[in-house]
Design a protein around this motif. Structure first.
Motif, PDB file in Angstrom:
ATOM      1  N   PRO A 195      11.873  -3.497  -4.525  1.00 55.87           N
ATOM      2  CA  PRO A 195      11.916  -4.914  -4.162  1.00 55.87           C
ATOM      3  C   PRO A 195      11.804  -5.185  -2.667  1.00 55.87           C
ATOM      4  O   PRO A 195      11.771  -6.351  -2.265  1.00 55.87           O
ATOM      5  CB  PRO A 195      13.288  -5.350  -4.696  1.00 55.87           C
ATOM      6  N   CYS A 196      11.779  -4.140  -1.842  1.00 57.06           N
ATOM      7  CA  CYS A 196      11.567  -4.281  -0.391  1.00 57.06           C
ATOM      8  C   CYS A 196      10.458  -3.311  -0.008  1.00 57.06           C
ATOM      9  O   CYS A 196      10.642  -2.418   0.821  1.00 57.06           O
ATOM     10  CB  CYS A 196      12.841  -3.971   0.380  1.00 57.06           C
ATOM     11  N   CYS A 197       9.289  -3.471  -0.609  1.00 57.68           N
ATOM     12  CA  CYS A 197       8.288  -2.391  -0.613  1.00 57.68           C
ATOM     13  C   CYS A 197       7.582  -2.192   0.709  1.00 57.68           C
ATOM     14  O   CYS A 197       7.016  -1.124   0.947  1.00 57.68           O
ATOM     15  CB  CYS A 197       7.267  -2.630  -1.723  1.00 57.68           C
ATOM     16  N   GLY A 198       7.560  -3.194   1.598  1.00 51.19           N
ATOM     17  CA  GLY A 198       6.829  -3.031   2.848  1.00 51.19           C
ATOM     18  C   GLY A 198       5.387  -2.647   2.592  1.00 51.19           C
ATOM     19  O   GLY A 198       4.682  -3.286   1.805  1.00 51.19           O
ATOM     20  N   SER A 199       4.940  -1.563   3.211  1.00 52.92           N
ATOM     21  CA  SER A 199       3.556  -1.119   3.061  1.00 52.92           C
ATOM     22  C   SER A 199       3.292  -0.443   1.719  1.00 52.92           C
ATOM     23  O   SER A 199       2.150  -0.082   1.427  1.00 52.92           O
ATOM     24  CB  SER A 199       3.192  -0.140   4.182  1.00 52.92           C
ATOM     25  N   GLY A 200       4.334  -0.239   0.912  1.00 53.71           N
ATOM     26  CA  GLY A 200       4.153   0.407  -0.386  1.00 53.71           C
ATOM     27  C   GLY A 200       4.133   1.919  -0.326  1.00 53.71           C
ATOM     28  O   GLY A 200       3.874   2.577  -1.345  1.00 53.71           O
ATOM     29  N   HIS A 201       4.453   2.497   0.833  1.00 56.40           N
ATOM     30  CA  HIS A 201       4.378   3.952   0.964  1.00 56.40           C
ATOM     31  C   HIS A 201       5.361   4.653   0.034  1.00 56.40           C
ATOM     32  O   HIS A 201       4.998   5.610  -0.670  1.00 56.40           O
ATOM     33  CB  HIS A 201       4.633   4.376   2.418  1.00 56.40           C
ATOM     34  N   LEU A 202       6.608   4.202   0.012  1.00 61.87           N
ATOM     35  CA  LEU A 202       7.615   4.823  -0.849  1.00 61.87           C
ATOM     36  C   LEU A 202       7.206   4.751  -2.314  1.00 61.87           C
ATOM     37  O   LEU A 202       7.221   5.759  -3.030  1.00 61.87           O
ATOM     38  CB  LEU A 202       8.969   4.131  -0.635  1.00 61.87           C
ATOM     39  N   ALA A 203       6.821   3.561  -2.779  1.00 59.97           N
ATOM     40  CA  ALA A 203       6.455   3.383  -4.189  1.00 59.97           C
ATOM     41  C   ALA A 203       5.231   4.218  -4.559  1.00 59.97           C
ATOM     42  O   ALA A 203       5.179   4.839  -5.630  1.00 59.97           O
ATOM     43  CB  ALA A 203       6.192   1.908  -4.476  1.00 59.97           C
ATOM     44  N   THR A 204       4.241   4.255  -3.677  1.00 63.38           N
ATOM     45  CA  THR A 204       3.021   5.004  -3.967  1.00 63.38           C
ATOM     46  C   THR A 204       3.289   6.502  -4.000  1.00 63.38           C
ATOM     47  O   THR A 204       2.795   7.223  -4.886  1.00 63.38           O
ATOM     48  CB  THR A 204       1.930   4.680  -2.928  1.00 63.38           C
ATOM     49  N   ALA A 205       4.077   6.981  -3.045  1.00 57.27           N
ATOM     50  CA  ALA A 205       4.391   8.409  -3.015  1.00 57.27           C
ATOM     51  C   ALA A 205       5.126   8.831  -4.286  1.00 57.27           C
ATOM     52  O   ALA A 205       4.790   9.849  -4.896  1.00 57.27           O
ATOM     53  CB  ALA A 205       5.226   8.734  -1.779  1.00 57.27           C
ATOM     54  N   VAL A 206       6.115   8.040  -4.698  1.00 58.17           N
ATOM     55  CA  VAL A 206       6.844   8.363  -5.923  1.00 58.17           C
ATOM     56  C   VAL A 206       5.909   8.304  -7.131  1.00 58.17           C
ATOM     57  O   VAL A 206       5.977   9.147  -8.032  1.00 58.17           O
ATOM     58  CB  VAL A 206       8.049   7.422  -6.102  1.00 58.17           C
TER      59      VAL A 206
ATOM     60  N   THR B 266       7.497  -5.465  -4.661  1.00 60.80           N
ATOM     61  CA  THR B 266       7.578  -6.836  -4.167  1.00 60.80           C
ATOM     62  C   THR B 266       8.089  -6.841  -2.733  1.00 60.80           C
ATOM     63  O   THR B 266       8.787  -5.923  -2.290  1.00 60.80           O
ATOM     64  CB  THR B 266       8.501  -7.710  -5.046  1.00 60.80           C
ATOM     65  N   ASP B 267       7.757  -7.904  -2.012  1.00 61.36           N
ATOM     66  CA  ASP B 267       8.214  -8.067  -0.631  1.00 61.36           C
ATOM     67  C   ASP B 267       7.980  -9.522  -0.243  1.00 61.36           C
ATOM     68  O   ASP B 267       7.214 -10.237  -0.912  1.00 61.36           O
ATOM     69  CB  ASP B 267       7.443  -7.133   0.316  1.00 61.36           C
ATOM     70  N   THR B 268       8.624  -9.958   0.841  1.00 64.65           N
ATOM     71  CA  THR B 268       8.428 -11.331   1.322  1.00 64.65           C
ATOM     72  C   THR B 268       7.312 -11.435   2.363  1.00 64.65           C
ATOM     73  O   THR B 268       6.891 -12.546   2.689  1.00 64.65           O
ATOM     74  CB  THR B 268       9.729 -11.862   1.962  1.00 64.65           C
TER      75      THR B 268
ATOM     76  N   THR C 168       2.037  -3.384 -10.369  1.00 64.03           N
ATOM     77  CA  THR C 168       1.943  -4.780  -9.966  1.00 64.03           C
ATOM     78  C   THR C 168       2.493  -4.907  -8.553  1.00 64.03           C
ATOM     79  O   THR C 168       3.547  -4.352  -8.237  1.00 64.03           O
ATOM     80  CB  THR C 168       2.764  -5.685 -10.908  1.00 64.03           C
ATOM     81  N   VAL C 169       1.786  -5.648  -7.714  1.00 64.77           N
ATOM     82  CA  VAL C 169       2.246  -5.962  -6.358  1.00 64.77           C
ATOM     83  C   VAL C 169       2.265  -7.480  -6.238  1.00 64.77           C
ATOM     84  O   VAL C 169       1.265  -8.138  -6.512  1.00 64.77           O
ATOM     85  CB  VAL C 169       1.307  -5.362  -5.286  1.00 64.77           C
ATOM     86  N   ARG C 170       3.399  -8.033  -5.856  1.00 67.52           N
ATOM     87  CA  ARG C 170       3.485  -9.491  -5.716  1.00 67.52           C
ATOM     88  C   ARG C 170       4.569  -9.868  -4.731  1.00 67.52           C
ATOM     89  O   ARG C 170       5.429  -9.049  -4.374  1.00 67.52           O
ATOM     90  CB  ARG C 170       3.758 -10.146  -7.072  1.00 67.52           C
ATOM     91  N   ALA C 171       4.536 -11.123  -4.301  1.00 67.62           N
ATOM     92  CA  ALA C 171       5.574 -11.636  -3.421  1.00 67.62           C
ATOM     93  C   ALA C 171       6.881 -11.761  -4.195  1.00 67.62           C
ATOM     94  O   ALA C 171       6.883 -12.086  -5.383  1.00 67.62           O
ATOM     95  CB  ALA C 171       5.162 -12.992  -2.861  1.00 67.62           C
TER      96      ALA C 171
END
Length: 242
Positions: free
Chosen positions: A56-67, A81-83, A146-149
């Motif tokens: 829920p605080c994905c930033g650039s998505g590096h953590l989610a993509t690596a996992v 997701t991120d703001t 899924t990537v969204r605000a």
């Protein structure tokens, strides 16, 4: 049956931020070895079934993509997701690497750039993209993502069941939260907000640049981990919702 936590050390250099996965100013890459360990530890507290993951605080998505690339065989879907619209733009491109077509496009682009600019290092990165594609193909192929605000302090219930929330929060003075940040200690409030929209069995794995991740009052950690300048806490959603 629980997921067995593996302790073997693996080479994670292919997943370093700025190699094949894209980096962004102000959104540093997450230590991949720690991401690997956190996922395995959290999954050990869940049934041995495909896991739906949310950052829920994905930033650039590096953590989610690596996992996603490390544990495709254990995952059924991923939500990021991120703001920050600028961060989400990078996250969309990174999470596209969880598809064979996304990795093929990335490899092709790196090879084209290597030829255009005469940089052999880009060919090495293209070879890395090809290795990641082979890893993804062998472990199950494209991952539903899924990537969204989304505001982690005022979250909308995810479209699908979430079993694991895994996120690195901006804490400790290096970065700042955005969105509907409540007064007082932000991390426990974040955990309570997230626990309210995921099933009681879900595990929240929250990490931050701090000595100890604070928990909601009365909550007990399943596990605590400290590596370098980061600390992490694993908490059952039913505990964080108290």
């Amino acid at each position: 049956m629980a997921y067995r936590y593996a302790t073997e050390r693996r080479d994670h250099s292919d997943l370093a931020s700025g190699n094949v996965l894209r980096s962004a100013p102000g959104h540093p890459g997450f230590p991949v070895r720690l991401a690997d360990e956190l996922f395995q530890r959290a999954a050990a507290h869940l049934p041995a079934a495909p896991v739906s993951l949310w950052d829920p605080c994905c930033g650039s998505g590096h953590l989610a993509t690596a996992v996603g690339l490390l544990h495709r065989a254990r995952l059924c879907r991923l939500l990021a997701t991120d703001t920050d619209p600028a961060a989400l733009s990078i996250a969309e491109r990174n999470l596209a690497l969880l598809t064979l077509s996304g990795l093929a496009e990335r490899e092709s682009g790196l090879r084209d750039d290597a030829a255009a600019f005469g940089k052999p290092a880009l060919l090495e990165r293209a070879d890395t993209a090809a290795r990641l594609a082979e890893r993804l193909r062998k472990s199950g192929g494209d991952l539903d993502r899924t990537v969204r605000a989304g505001d982690a302090f005022d979250p909308v219930a995810p479209e699908h069941r979430v079993d694991l929330v895994l996120t690195d929060v901006p804490y400790g003075g290096l970065t700042a939260f955005a969105g509907a940040v409540p007064a007082g200690e932000p991390v426990p409030a974040l955990m309570r907000a997230l626990a309210a929209v995921v099933p009681a069995h879900a595990v929240l794995a929250v990490t931050a640049r701090t000595r100890k991740v604070p928990l909601p009052e009365g909550a007990r950690a399943l596990e605590r981990i400290r590596v370098g300048n980061r600390a992490a806490a694993l908490v059952r959603a039913s505990e964080a919702a108290v």
